[in-house]
Each structure stands twice: as C-alpha cells, then as structure tokens.
Write a protein that holds these residues in place. Structure first.
Motif, PDB file in Angstrom:
ATOM      1  N   UNK A 194       0.785  -1.232   0.000  1.00 20.69           N
ATOM      2  CA  UNK A 194       0.000   0.000   0.000  1.00 20.69           C
ATOM      3  C   UNK A 194       0.808   1.269   0.000  1.00 20.69           C
ATOM      4  N   UNK A 195       2.126   1.154  -0.137  1.00 20.64           N
ATOM      5  CA  UNK A 195       2.969   2.343  -0.134  1.00 20.64           C
ATOM      6  C   UNK A 195       2.959   3.059  -1.475  1.00 20.64           C
ATOM      7  N   UNK A 196       3.308   4.326  -1.470  1.00 19.46           N
ATOM      8  CA  UNK A 196       3.305   5.150  -2.676  1.00 19.46           C
ATOM      9  C   UNK A 196       4.529   6.054  -2.682  1.00 19.46           C
ATOM     10  N   UNK A 197       5.133   6.160  -3.855  1.00 15.04           N
ATOM     11  CA  UNK A 197       6.251   7.098  -4.055  1.00 15.04           C
ATOM     12  C   UNK A 197       5.880   8.024  -5.208  1.00 15.04           C
ATOM     13  N   UNK A 198       6.046   9.326  -4.991  1.00 14.13           N
ATOM     14  CA  UNK A 198       5.743  10.322  -6.021  1.00 14.13           C
ATOM     15  C   UNK A 198       7.031  10.737  -6.716  1.00 14.13           C
ATOM     16  N   UNK A 199       7.037  10.704  -8.032  1.00 13.31           N
ATOM     17  CA  UNK A 199       8.194  11.177  -8.802  1.00 13.31           C
ATOM     18  C   UNK A 199       7.899  12.597  -9.287  1.00 13.31           C
ATOM     19  N   UNK A 200       8.629  13.539  -8.735  1.00 15.17           N
ATOM     20  CA  UNK A 200       8.424  14.947  -9.092  1.00 15.17           C
ATOM     21  C   UNK A 200       9.418  15.310 -10.193  1.00 15.17           C
ATOM     22  N   UNK A 241      12.761  14.992  -7.678  1.00 11.32           N
ATOM     23  CA  UNK A 241      13.014  14.096  -6.547  1.00 11.32           C
ATOM     24  C   UNK A 241      11.908  13.067  -6.428  1.00 11.32           C
ATOM     25  N   UNK A 242      12.123  12.120  -5.549  1.00 12.09           N
ATOM     26  CA  UNK A 242      11.094  11.154  -5.198  1.00 12.09           C
ATOM     27  C   UNK A 242      10.648  11.396  -3.770  1.00 12.09           C
ATOM     28  N   UNK A 243       9.344  11.357  -3.535  1.00 12.55           N
ATOM     29  CA  UNK A 243       8.798  11.608  -2.201  1.00 12.55           C
ATOM     30  C   UNK A 243       7.874  10.458  -1.825  1.00 12.55           C
ATOM     31  N   UNK A 244       8.206   9.791  -0.724  1.00 13.92           N
ATOM     32  CA  UNK A 244       7.374   8.693  -0.234  1.00 13.92           C
ATOM     33  C   UNK A 244       6.267   9.246   0.656  1.00 13.92           C
ATOM     34  N   UNK A 245       5.083   8.673   0.517  1.00 13.92           N
ATOM     35  CA  UNK A 245       3.941   9.094   1.328  1.00 13.92           C
ATOM     36  C   UNK A 245       3.723   8.130   2.482  1.00 13.92           C
ATOM     37  N   UNK A 246       3.425   8.646   3.671  1.00 13.71           N
ATOM     38  CA  UNK A 246       3.059   7.762   4.780  1.00 13.71           C
ATOM     39  C   UNK A 246       1.685   7.152   4.523  1.00 13.71           C
ATOM     40  N   UNK A 247       1.319   6.110   5.253  1.00 13.74           N
ATOM     41  CA  UNK A 247       0.064   5.377   4.973  1.00 13.74           C
ATOM     42  C   UNK A 247      -1.194   6.240   4.863  1.00 13.74           C
ATOM     43  N   UNK A 248      -1.436   7.229   5.757  1.00  7.36           N
ATOM     44  CA  UNK A 248      -2.691   7.997   5.614  1.00  7.36           C
ATOM     45  C   UNK A 248      -2.817   8.693   4.260  1.00  7.36           C
ATOM     46  N   UNK A 249      -1.746   9.310   3.823  1.00  4.17           N
ATOM     47  CA  UNK A 249      -1.784  10.015   2.543  1.00  4.17           C
ATOM     48  C   UNK A 249      -1.793   9.031   1.384  1.00  4.17           C
TER      49      UNK A 249
END
Length: 459
Positions: free
Chosen positions: A300-306, A330-338
């Motif tokens: 369920x994890x997500x990483x955003x590529x900006x 950059x890449x930004x990982x989101x915590x579970x709630x987001x």
C-alpha cells in the motif's frame, strides 16, 4: 606680454596651474575622453588625486564619473528582463518592485515621501536606503493592519456560520449572510464557536518588508558587479530576515477537517489537501503530477516522482515546466494515511491514461491557482475555519511533521526539494508539543543512564 601658464605633465594626465595657487588635475580615461579630476590649493594634493585615478585605471577598477546616473527604476526593469527566472518568481518580483520599491512611500514623522525608483543609482546611499526601509516597514505594517481587519471580519463570519449550524438556523456555505442572522449572533453574545480557529494576530508585515529589502539588495549587488555602484548600500542588519511567527502552521486535525469539508464538486480535491499536508510538495508540483508519476511500492505504499511543475501566471495560459530548481526533481514517499487517500482518489477520479493529471478538473484540465484558492476557501468555510490559513501552509505542516519525526537537515532538503540550507531552515518550525516530547526523551535518557551527580559535595 601674455604669460603662458605653467603645466606639469603626468602619465595619461597632467596638472596645470589655472591661476596662482590653484592647481587643476586632468586625465584621459580608457574611453579616450579628457576629464578633470578637480582643482586644488596645492600641487601635491592635485598630484595625489590624479595618481589615485590613474591607479584605478591600471588596476581595472576605474569607473567613469557618469556611471550610476541611470535611475533605479530603469536599471531594475532591465535587470528583471534579462534574468533567467521562473514565471511565478518573476511575477512575484514585479509585485515587490511595483508595490514597495519603485513607488513613493511616506516617511513617518517627516510629512514627505521617498521614491527610490526616481533616484539615480549613485544617489542611493546607505542613508537613503535606511530612510526608505523605515518608510517600508511603516507601509507594510499599515497594509498588514488593514489585512487583519478584513480577516477578523471574515473570521466573525465563520463563527456566525458555525453558530447558525449549531442553532439549526438556515445559513449559506458562502456569500453574504442576512443582517438578521448577524444581529441574532450578536444578541447571543457573539460566541466564538468555529472549531480549530487559527489566529493571525502575529502578522505584522515584517515578511513583506524583508522580501522587498532582499530584492533591493540583490538588484544593488548586481549594480556593483556592473560597476555602476562602488558598494552595496543595503547593509541594514537583519533587514532581509523574515518573521517566522507570521506563518500559521495548521494542526493535523485542522487539515483533516478541511479535507472532510471538500464535498460536492470539491470532493475530487480532498486527497490533494491530504497529500499536500504530508508530502510537502509545492502547489505547482502537486497539480502537475501525472498518473505515471505515482509509483506503488508494495504493502500500500506510494512514491511520487516529481519531474515537472505547473506554470500558472495570471493572464497567461497554463503550461508545464521544470521544478523550481534541480533539487526539485526528486522522489517523495507518502506515509500510509496520505497513500491510502491518494490510491482511492486514483481509482475514483483520475483517468486511466498514464499521462492524465492526478488532480484535475472534472474535464481533465489543470487546476488554476484561483480555482484552487476558491476551492480551499469554501472548504475552510464549511469546516468553520477562519480564512487566514493558506494552501502553502500545508507545505509548512509537512516540513514540521518531517522535522518532528527526526528528519535530518539533509533529508528535509531532499524531501522539500531545496538546494540550500537557508531555504530548508525556513520550514523547520519548532512547536510546543515537539519541545515537550524532547523534554520527555531527555528525562528518559537521564533515568536510563542513572549517571552519578559529579557535582555533589560531601556533607
């Protein structure tokens, strides 16, 4: 018989006696023009002045006397036109120049005005800048006072709406309310019932003054490099220092309430509020994300590529460009709630095309800044929040959350996309809760170590 006045030649210049006891020094500059240095009572003084000018010529530090005659207004406009700036940054600089730097400001207690824009560069001294800075602080303080007055009226409106809902009275979500409803609220004692009210009394205008001063200092610094000024006259200590107290950092519960208030047509932006408050992405970066920019990392994890940012300048069509700096890629990982909120949003609102915008209008078009502000304002009003909370404050909350979680300065810089330590420090806000947790950890560490008191004295 006409006497010939005596003259003594010097290299690239000469000294002549114009009349008994008066000596004039002249020189030929690098541009071939003959100019006077001045007239002196002693030959030795004339010679010293000429020597100084010629030494500047040989050292390459010579400036023609006419340099610095260009008005600040003309130089600043040219300076702005040739600099490589992001459109939003350029738009911000234009606003600062037009409102605070190249306009007339009242000097407190003098009954007169100062207008830096009309002055030639050579006339802008430390004293002139100091006087302008006093006028600037007074002007920005007056502007902040007027803004606070408007915000208090809007905050009262939020309390009226919240009170009306609690009293089961009909009330609109936005727009003007009937005078009778206002009067009923006053008759009830003007109860302050809006939840999680954010106070903005700390706003003093100091931040605007600091930004305007910093821009003037940068312009003058380039004028020094262009050899139009001998030295930068902007030497006021702390002049460019912003006031962190003016930034209101919302609590997580406030953001959750605003996100929950994104209903109806605004529901499609609920996840954007949550992701902004956890990721720290700039608004332009967030609303430029495409479906292919979202990478699932398992469990369920997500990483955003900006990799890009939305360019939204008033009066111009929307476009896309690179982030604010190279560090912004950059890449930004989101915590579970987001992450959960974003994945649900993708399934419900985002087109399956990999190039589709993650957060877009119902027609798939990019969301303009004005539309975003309108959506955010409506959600704040529904949640009973006063209006002084801005979208950019979500980025500050994300940075504060990361810092309280133990992020190092390097990690914070990488997550926020900053290339300098100074920029990242703006977002490291200390909180009372964070300090309380720090004190608890200090006490726990001391208890665990049970170190003897080496300062104790025998009885």
């Amino acid at each position: 018989m006409k006497t010939r006045r005596r003259g003594r030649r010097a290299a690239y210049g000469n000294i002549r006696e114009t009349r008994p006891g008066r000596w004039q020094a002249r020189y030929t500059g690098p541009d071939g023009r003959r100019r006077p240095v001045g007239t002196f009572d002693k030959y030795e003084d004339a010679n010293a002045a000429l020597a100084k000018v010629l030494a500047d010529v040989h050292r390459g530090t010579y400036r023609e006397p006419e340099t610095g005659d260009v008005p600040l207004r003309e130089y600043a406009r040219t300076w702005l036109s040739i600099r490589e700036l992001k459109p939003s940054t350029r738009d911000g600089y234009v606003g600062l120049l037009d409102r605070w730097i190249l306009t007339a400001l009242d000097v407190p207690g003098t009954g007169r005005q100062i207008n830096l824009g009309d002055l030639p560069l050579r006339a802008i001294t430390h004293g002139v800048v100091s006087e302008w800075y006093v006028a600037l602080k007074a002007a920005t303080a007056a502007s902040a006072t007027a803004w606070l007055s408007r915000q208090r009226k809007l905050a009262d409106a939020a309390h009226v709406r919240a009170w009306a809902r609690l009293s089961a009275r009909p009330v609109k979500e936005s727009g003007r309310m009937p005078a009778a409803l206002w009067q009923a609220w006053r008759d009830a004692g003007s109860p302050r019932v809006a939840k999680n009210a954010v106070r903005a009394e700390a706003v003093t205008g100091r931040t605007q003054a600091a930004h305007a001063y910093a821009l003037l200092r940068t312009v003058c610094s380039d004028a020094v490099r262009d050899r139009l000024l001998d030295a930068n006259p902007c030497t006021i200590r702390g002049g460019a220092q912003t006031n962190p107290a003016e930034r209101v950092i919302p609590a997580g519960s406030v953001v959750d309430a605003i996100a929950a208030a994104c209903v109806g047509g605004s529901e499609r932006y609920r996840a954007a509020v949550i992701v902004a408050a956890w990721s720290g992405l700039r608004a332009g970066e967030l609303f430029a994300l495409q479906r292919k920019s979202v990478e699932r990392t398992g469990a369920g994890g997500v990483r955003l590529r900006v990799t890009r940012a939305l360019v939204d300048v008033k009066g111009k069509p929307i476009s896309f460009g690179p982030p604010k700096s190279e560090a912004g890629k950059r890449g930004v990982h989101l915590p579970p709630p987001a992450a959960r909120a974003l994945l649900l949003h993708l399934d419900k609102f985002t087109d399956p095309d990999p190039d589709a915008l993650v957060f877009a209008t119902s027609t798939g078009r990019p969301l303009r800044g004005g539309q975003r502000s309108q959506m955010f304002s409506r959600a704040k009003s529904r949640a009973g929040m006063p209006p002084e909370l801005h979208w950019h404050d979500l980025r500050h909350l994300a940075a504060t959350r990361a810092a309280e979680a133990g992020a190092t300065l390097a990690e914070l810089m990488k997550r926020l996309g900053h290339s300098t330590v100074a920029a990242a420090m703006v977002y490291q806000h200390a909180t009372d809760d964070g300090d309380a947790r720090l004190a608890e950890r200090m006490a726990a560490l001391d208890a665990a170590q049970q170190a003897p008191n080496v300062l104790a004295f025998p009885a």
